[in-house]
Each structure stands twice: as C-alpha cells, then as structure tokens.
Scaffold this active site. Structure first.
Site, PDB file in Angstrom:
ATOM      1  N   GLY A  11      55.596 -36.125  -7.503  1.00 30.15           N
ATOM      2  CA  GLY A  11      55.941 -35.120  -6.499  1.00 30.15           C
ATOM      3  C   GLY A  11      56.644 -35.738  -5.308  1.00 30.15           C
ATOM      4  N   GLY A  13      57.850 -33.580  -2.529  1.00 33.16           N
ATOM      5  CA  GLY A  13      58.066 -32.446  -1.627  1.00 33.16           C
ATOM      6  C   GLY A  13      57.614 -32.834  -0.232  1.00 33.16           C
ATOM      7  N   THR A  14      56.929 -31.906   0.440  1.00 31.66           N
ATOM      8  CA  THR A  14      56.487 -32.151   1.817  1.00 31.66           C
ATOM      9  C   THR A  14      55.664 -33.438   1.905  1.00 31.66           C
ATOM     10  OG1 THR A  14      56.387 -29.763   2.148  1.00 31.66           O
ATOM     11  CG2 THR A  14      55.192 -31.114   3.744  1.00 31.66           C
ATOM     12  N   VAL A  15      54.602 -33.531   1.104  1.00 26.69           N
ATOM     13  CA  VAL A  15      53.687 -34.673   1.226  1.00 26.69           C
ATOM     14  C   VAL A  15      54.302 -35.938   0.621  1.00 26.69           C
ATOM     15  CG1 VAL A  15      51.348 -35.508   0.786  1.00 26.69           C
ATOM     16  CG2 VAL A  15      51.729 -33.064   1.139  1.00 26.69           C
ATOM     17  N   GLY A  16      54.935 -35.787  -0.555  1.00 30.87           N
ATOM     18  CA  GLY A  16      55.528 -36.953  -1.225  1.00 30.87           C
ATOM     19  C   GLY A  16      56.549 -37.659  -0.345  1.00 30.87           C
ATOM     20  N   SER A  17      57.396 -36.881   0.335  1.00 35.26           N
ATOM     21  CA  SER A  17      58.403 -37.522   1.197  1.00 35.26           C
ATOM     22  C   SER A  17      57.721 -38.196   2.391  1.00 35.26           C
ATOM     23  CB  SER A  17      59.468 -36.518   1.639  1.00 35.26           C
ATOM     24  OG  SER A  17      58.846 -35.435   2.275  1.00 35.26           O
ATOM     25  N   LYS A 105      43.552 -30.326  -3.932  1.00 32.44           N
ATOM     26  CA  LYS A 105      42.201 -29.732  -3.883  1.00 32.44           C
ATOM     27  C   LYS A 105      41.955 -28.742  -5.009  1.00 32.44           C
ATOM     28  CE  LYS A 105      45.128 -27.657  -0.997  1.00 32.44           C
ATOM     29  NZ  LYS A 105      45.983 -28.093   0.072  1.00 32.44           N
ATOM     30  N   GLU A 129      41.129 -37.994  -0.224  1.00 33.70           N
ATOM     31  CA  GLU A 129      40.874 -37.659   1.179  1.00 33.70           C
ATOM     32  C   GLU A 129      41.760 -36.509   1.673  1.00 33.70           C
ATOM     33  OE1 GLU A 129      38.555 -39.180   3.721  1.00 33.70           O
ATOM     34  OE2 GLU A 129      39.180 -37.152   4.211  1.00 33.70           O
ATOM     35  N   LYS A 205      38.322 -26.303  -0.743  1.00 44.19           N
ATOM     36  CA  LYS A 205      37.963 -27.425   0.139  1.00 44.19           C
ATOM     37  C   LYS A 205      36.464 -27.407   0.449  1.00 44.19           C
ATOM     38  CE  LYS A 205      42.574 -27.484   2.164  1.00 44.19           C
ATOM     39  NZ  LYS A 205      43.452 -26.827   3.148  1.00 44.19           N
TER      40      LYS A 205
HETATM   41  P1  NAP Z   1      55.788 -29.260  -2.416  1.00 45.99           P
HETATM   42  O1  NAP Z   1      56.485 -29.463  -1.127  1.00 45.99           O
HETATM   43  O2  NAP Z   1      55.941 -27.964  -3.123  1.00 45.99           O
HETATM   44  O3  NAP Z   1      56.216 -30.458  -3.382  1.00 45.99           O
HETATM   45  C1  NAP Z   1      55.834 -30.530  -4.726  1.00 45.99           C
HETATM   46  C2  NAP Z   1      56.610 -31.634  -5.391  1.00 45.99           C
HETATM   47  O4  NAP Z   1      56.109 -31.810  -6.707  1.00 45.99           O
HETATM   48  C3  NAP Z   1      58.111 -31.362  -5.511  1.00 45.99           C
HETATM   49  O5  NAP Z   1      58.812 -32.567  -5.350  1.00 45.99           O
HETATM   50  C4  NAP Z   1      58.261 -30.864  -6.937  1.00 45.99           C
HETATM   51  O6  NAP Z   1      59.505 -31.192  -7.532  1.00 45.99           O
HETATM   52  C5  NAP Z   1      57.174 -31.646  -7.648  1.00 45.99           C
HETATM   53  N1  NAP Z   1      56.634 -30.910  -8.790  1.00 45.99           N
HETATM   54  C6  NAP Z   1      55.887 -29.786  -8.752  1.00 45.99           C
HETATM   55  N2  NAP Z   1      55.532 -29.424  -9.981  1.00 45.99           N
HETATM   56  C7  NAP Z   1      56.077 -30.333 -10.824  1.00 45.99           C
HETATM   57  C8  NAP Z   1      56.079 -30.498 -12.220  1.00 45.99           C
HETATM   58  N3  NAP Z   1      55.431 -29.658 -13.016  1.00 45.99           N
HETATM   59  N4  NAP Z   1      56.737 -31.546 -12.743  1.00 45.99           N
HETATM   60  C9  NAP Z   1      57.393 -32.413 -11.945  1.00 45.99           C
HETATM   61  N5  NAP Z   1      57.420 -32.317 -10.601  1.00 45.99           N
HETATM   62  C10 NAP Z   1      56.779 -31.286 -10.061  1.00 45.99           C
HETATM   63  O7  NAP Z   1      54.210 -29.465  -2.249  1.00 45.99           O
HETATM   64  P2  NAP Z   1      53.460 -30.221  -1.059  1.00 45.99           P
HETATM   65  O8  NAP Z   1      53.306 -29.302   0.097  1.00 45.99           O
HETATM   66  O9  NAP Z   1      54.045 -31.544  -0.873  1.00 45.99           O
HETATM   67  O10 NAP Z   1      51.972 -30.349  -1.684  1.00 45.99           O
HETATM   68  C11 NAP Z   1      51.716 -31.256  -2.707  1.00 45.99           C
HETATM   69  C12 NAP Z   1      50.208 -31.319  -2.961  1.00 45.99           C
HETATM   70  O11 NAP Z   1      49.548 -31.722  -1.762  1.00 45.99           O
HETATM   71  C13 NAP Z   1      49.578 -29.992  -3.361  1.00 45.99           C
HETATM   72  O12 NAP Z   1      48.500 -30.249  -4.237  1.00 45.99           O
HETATM   73  C14 NAP Z   1      49.039 -29.452  -2.044  1.00 45.99           C
HETATM   74  O13 NAP Z   1      47.968 -28.569  -2.211  1.00 45.99           O
HETATM   75  C15 NAP Z   1      48.583 -30.742  -1.406  1.00 45.99           C
HETATM   76  N6  NAP Z   1      48.492 -30.703   0.057  1.00 45.99           N
HETATM   77  C16 NAP Z   1      49.568 -30.251   0.770  1.00 45.99           C
HETATM   78  C17 NAP Z   1      49.480 -30.256   2.163  1.00 45.99           C
HETATM   79  C18 NAP Z   1      50.625 -29.768   3.011  1.00 45.99           C
HETATM   80  O14 NAP Z   1      50.461 -29.692   4.237  1.00 45.99           O
HETATM   81  N7  NAP Z   1      51.787 -29.447   2.435  1.00 45.99           N
HETATM   82  C19 NAP Z   1      48.312 -30.710   2.795  1.00 45.99           C
HETATM   83  C20 NAP Z   1      47.250 -31.181   2.023  1.00 45.99           C
HETATM   84  C21 NAP Z   1      47.357 -31.181   0.650  1.00 45.99           C
HETATM   85  P3  NAP Z   1      60.900 -30.639  -6.967  1.00 45.99           P
HETATM   86  O15 NAP Z   1      61.108 -31.387  -5.674  1.00 45.99           O
HETATM   87  O16 NAP Z   1      61.884 -31.034  -8.010  1.00 45.99           O
HETATM   88  O17 NAP Z   1      60.749 -29.184  -6.782  1.00 45.99           O
HETATM   89  N1  HSE Z   2      48.038 -24.988   2.522  1.00 46.95           N
HETATM   90  C1  HSE Z   2      47.089 -25.887   3.067  1.00 46.95           C
HETATM   91  C2  HSE Z   2      46.706 -25.434   4.455  1.00 46.95           C
HETATM   92  C3  HSE Z   2      47.651 -27.278   3.118  1.00 46.95           C
HETATM   93  O1  HSE Z   2      47.434 -24.599   5.027  1.00 46.95           O
HETATM   94  O2  HSE Z   2      45.675 -25.869   4.970  1.00 46.95           O
HETATM   95  C4  HSE Z   2      46.609 -28.309   3.525  1.00 46.95           C
HETATM   96  O3  HSE Z   2      45.618 -28.435   2.553  1.00 46.95           O
END
Ligand code: NAP
Ligand code: HSE
EC number: 1.1.1.3
Length: 430
Positions: A11, A13-17, A105, A129, A205
C-alpha cells in the site's frame, strides 16, 4: 556494523507514503536506535499507472507474491487495508517467515487470533500500534506501561473522522455531507467512510483494546454499535443547554459480571476532558485498579501521525531481530470470554421526545418510568412550532439497558407520544 533489513510495503496511499517519508527523513535516527539499515525493496499497489514518489532502490508491483515470496524481504508493512484478501496475503507472508507490521484494525479486530497463531508457529513478529488511535501509542501503553495493573475501564474517542465531523457541525454549523467530504480529502476517513460514520471503525478499535486491556477474547459481534447519523443540530444545542457535549465514545468496562463494550454518541459534561478533544484528535481514558485514571491524547488519523506509529512498530521488530527475540511478544488472553447481559449493563440516558401538550401526559410517562424504577436527574421542556405539542428532554439516573429498552417500548405505545426523537448514553458527572 549495521544489519541490512529489507522491507516490503503493501500500500502506498495516505499511510504508505507517510511511512516512506519518515524512513527517509529519520533514517539516521532509526539506524542509531536499531543498528539496522532499512531498505524498502518493493511496494504493492493496485494501480501501476499512478505517478508515485518512491526511493530509487524501490520497485512497484501489483503482484503480492513478488513481496510475500521474495527471500530477501524480512519485514512486511501492511498499509493497504481490506480484510479477506489481505489476510490471505499476510498468512502467506508469515509462512515465508516475514515479520508483520500493520495499521489494519479491520483485519486485526476480526482475524487477530489467526494471525497471532500463524506468527507464533513461524517465529514471526506481529505489531499493530497504528490500528488504534493513529499516532497515540495506546497499545504499547496498555501492554507495557500499564502491564502491572488490572484495567477496569477504557473510554475514548477513537475515530478521527467522526470527531472531526462532529466538531465542525457543533462549532461552525457545517452540514454533515460537506464536512465528511473534507475529512475524506484530508485522508482521515476510511476507503468506505460508512465504517467511520456508523461506528464500525471505532468498534473494531475498542475490540482490539478490550482483548488487550482485559486479556479476554472479546468479539466485534459483541460490541453495541451506534454511529453519528442520528445526531441532529437540535440535539447538539439541547445537550449544550443541559451542560453536555455529544461525542462518539467507545466504552469498554470489565467488572465481576464480565465485559461490555459499546460505541455510541454519548453526552459528556462540558468540563469532562474528553469534551474538549476536537477535530481529528483522539483520546483514551484508561482506568486501572492501582494507577487510577490515565488519559492518552493525540492525533488519531492522518498521514504522518499514523506512519509514526507504523515505523515505531518497525523499529520494535528491528530490535527483536537484533536481539534474536522475534515471535515472543504474543501472550494468550488470561481469562475466558464473559460478556455482560443487558440487565447487567447500567448506564444513564438522554431522551428527547415530542408529546401532546395535554393534562395527564406527564403522569402517563412517569408511571411507565416508575414501573422500571427509572428516575430523572434532569428534565426540561419547551413548546414547538406545532400546535398543541411539547418537546421534552430528560437525563435519567442509572438504569439497566434491558429495563430502559422496555420502558421506551411502552412509551412509544402511548397515544400522547408523537415521536421519540433521540436516545443517547450519558457518561461522567454524578
Ligand atoms: P489509502 O490511502 O486508500 O491507500 C491504500 C493503498 O493500498 C493504495 O496505495 C492502494 O493502491 C493500495 N491497495 C489497496 N488495495 C489494494 C490491493 N487489493 N492490491 C494492491 N494494492 C492495494 O489508505 P490509507 O488511508 O493509507 O489506509 C491504509 C490502512 O491504514 C487501512 O487499513 C486504514 O484503516 C489504516 N489506517 C489509516 C489511517 C489514516 O489516517 N488514513 C489511520 C490509521 C490506520 P493504489 O494507490 O494503486 O490505489
Ligand atoms: N478512519 C480512521 C479514523 C483512520 O478516522 O479514525 C484512523 O484509524
């Protein structure tokens, strides 16, 4: 000499970058702390055509086996989300001896036990975490900082999106849909934001926290979940008039009857510390027998706060690799599952209803409440713009969930009751 460690990132996206950014910006600090040189060798994405910023040595792939089966990869950092497909990928990675760090989660709340068993079998680490409360190190605080105590209650704001929405609705009078769009644009909301809005994300959570905090195998299915869709601007205003603020609160309690966990809009006294937790910030209150009350506060979502927690987990894995202690962190829950019945769950309630403005109406209501031993802490009423109608707002003393549900069912059958508009839990205060 530093040890070379190779990471596969699932991944971007938001977190990966954010993970890439922190590993780049804090490279020397991480090397100093761990004695390891970290390289992200491969990143899994779904759309290979999107423009990406990755280090020169990092390759992109849309085939997860390129990562799970790569013998050079030591640790997998999963920040892609999803449940079943992601479980398959991680189980395959664990079979190939990879350590796992995840922010997911949804996956941990539902399949944590299976992942832990696989990790134990293959001597791998599993850290998560970032799955609860973003940048707040709440899991580490419960598992390490408070490990000598018996935790009796955890109560918190654990969803950034809903807290952001409710803050903007209360402070700026912004409408629900436009503020949800803002939370999505800021990267707080889940890919499917209904999980945020309907309380499921917070419930996942709270399930994770309950299993760890109470050392009991609690299930997501046992959590009582209500989201924020039912909250009107009237409720926000009336709650303020009664001295409360409405927040989406997760509450997990553990006493001699067992455990109850709920996520629901809850009225908190305005002076309660959780009432002033705004925007995407999270806070978790933890009550321990010995320590008393502790509160953990910080950003609950977003790119860098979440990535900070992910990279801290990666550092924990690196230290374990250096020390030769991987696969030893997991401890089976100490107690068998014991879920409280509705009769055993005692809470205070806020009720708002519209009734006919006629003699004897209050008497009918209080007769029903008396039948269920339900008394009031606060009561207020006002006229409405409808002819012959009154609007009533009440806060009860403690009542069992079972008795309260029966009382409301009886009230709804009264001819003089036009509508029961809102029912929320009330916490704090006397
Ligand atoms: P996001 O921005 O939607 O990014 C998801 C990434 O995963 C994208 O790069 C996407 O690829 C890739 N991806 C998704 N499904 C895929 C698949 N089946 N095969 C290959 N690649 C796939 O999500 P995010 O916000 O970073 O969140 C990621 C995780 O962290 C989630 O489990 C979320 O619940 C958790 N989390 C997020 C936050 C937050 O604040 N955002 C906080 C805590 C936890 P593409 O780039 O090609 O679309
Ligand atoms: N969608 C979740 C939130 C990301 O708004 O709290 C963090 O887990």
């Amino acid at each position: 000499m530093n040890k070379a460690i190779t990471v596969g990132l699932l991944g971007l996206g938001t977190v990966g970058s954010g993970v890439i950014e922190i590993l780049r910006d804090h490279k020397e600090r991480i090397e100093h702390k761990t004695g390891c040189d970290v390289t992200i060798k491969s990143v899994l994405v779904s759309d290979m055509s999107k423009p990406r910023e990755v280090p020169a040595e990092t390759q992109l792939t849309d085939q997860y086996q390129d990562i799970t089966r790569d013998p050079e990869i030591d640790v997998i950092v999963e920040v892609m989300g999803g449940i079943d497909h992601t479980l398959t990928i991680l189980l395959e990675a664990i079979e190939h001896g990879k350590h796992i760090v995840t922010a997911n989660k949804d996956l941990v709340a539902q399949h944590g036990e299976q992942l832990f068993e696989a990790c134990q079998k293959h001597n791998c680490d599993l850290y998560y975490e970032a799955s609860v409360a973003g940048g707040i190190p709440i899991i580490r605080s419960i598992m390490d900082g408070l490990s000598s105590d018996r935790i009796t209650k955890m109560m918190g704001i654990v969803n950034g999106t809903t807290n952001y929405i409710m803050t903007k609705m209360a402070q700026d009078g912004v409408d629900f849909d436009s503020v949800l769009k803002e939370a999505q644009d800021l990267g707080f909301a889940e890919a499917d934001p209904t999980a945020d809005v309907d309380g499921l994300d917070a419930a996942r959570k709270m399930t994770i926290l309950s299993i760890l905090g109470f050392s009991m195998p609690y299930s997501l299915e046992d959590v009582d979940i209500k989201g924020i869709r039912g909250i009107s601007s009237d409720d926000i205003t009336y709650a303020e008039e009664l001295g409360y603020r409405i927040k989406l609160i997760g509450i997990a309690e553990n006493d001699h009857n067992g455990v109850s966990v709920s996520v629901e809009p809850t009225l908190l006294p305005i002076q309660h510390p959780l009432s002033s937790v705004n925007d995407e910030f999270n806070a978790v209150y933890v009550y321990g027998d010995a320590v008393g009350e502790t509160m953990f506060y910080g950003p609950g979502a977003g790119k860098l706060p979440t990535a900070t927690a992910v990279v801290a987990d990666l550092i924990a894995v690196l230290k374990n690799i250096r020390l030769g202690t991987t696969g030893t962190a997991y401890v089976q829950p100490q107690f068998p599952k014991q879920v409280k019945t509705k009769k055993e769950q005692l809470t205070k309630k806020y009720i708002r209803l519209h009734v006919d403005d006629k003699a004897g109406m209050l008497n009918d209501l209080t007769n029903i409440f008396a039948q269920y031993d339900l008394s009031f802490d606060q009561f207020t009423q006002r006229s409405t713009d409808q002819d012959g109608e009154r609007e009533l707002m009440m806060v009860t003393h403690q009542v069992s969930e079972e008795d309260f549900e029966k009382a409301i069912q009886d009230i709804e059958t009264l001819d003089s009751v036009r509508s029961v508009d809102s029912i929320f839990r009330v916490e704090g205060g006397n």
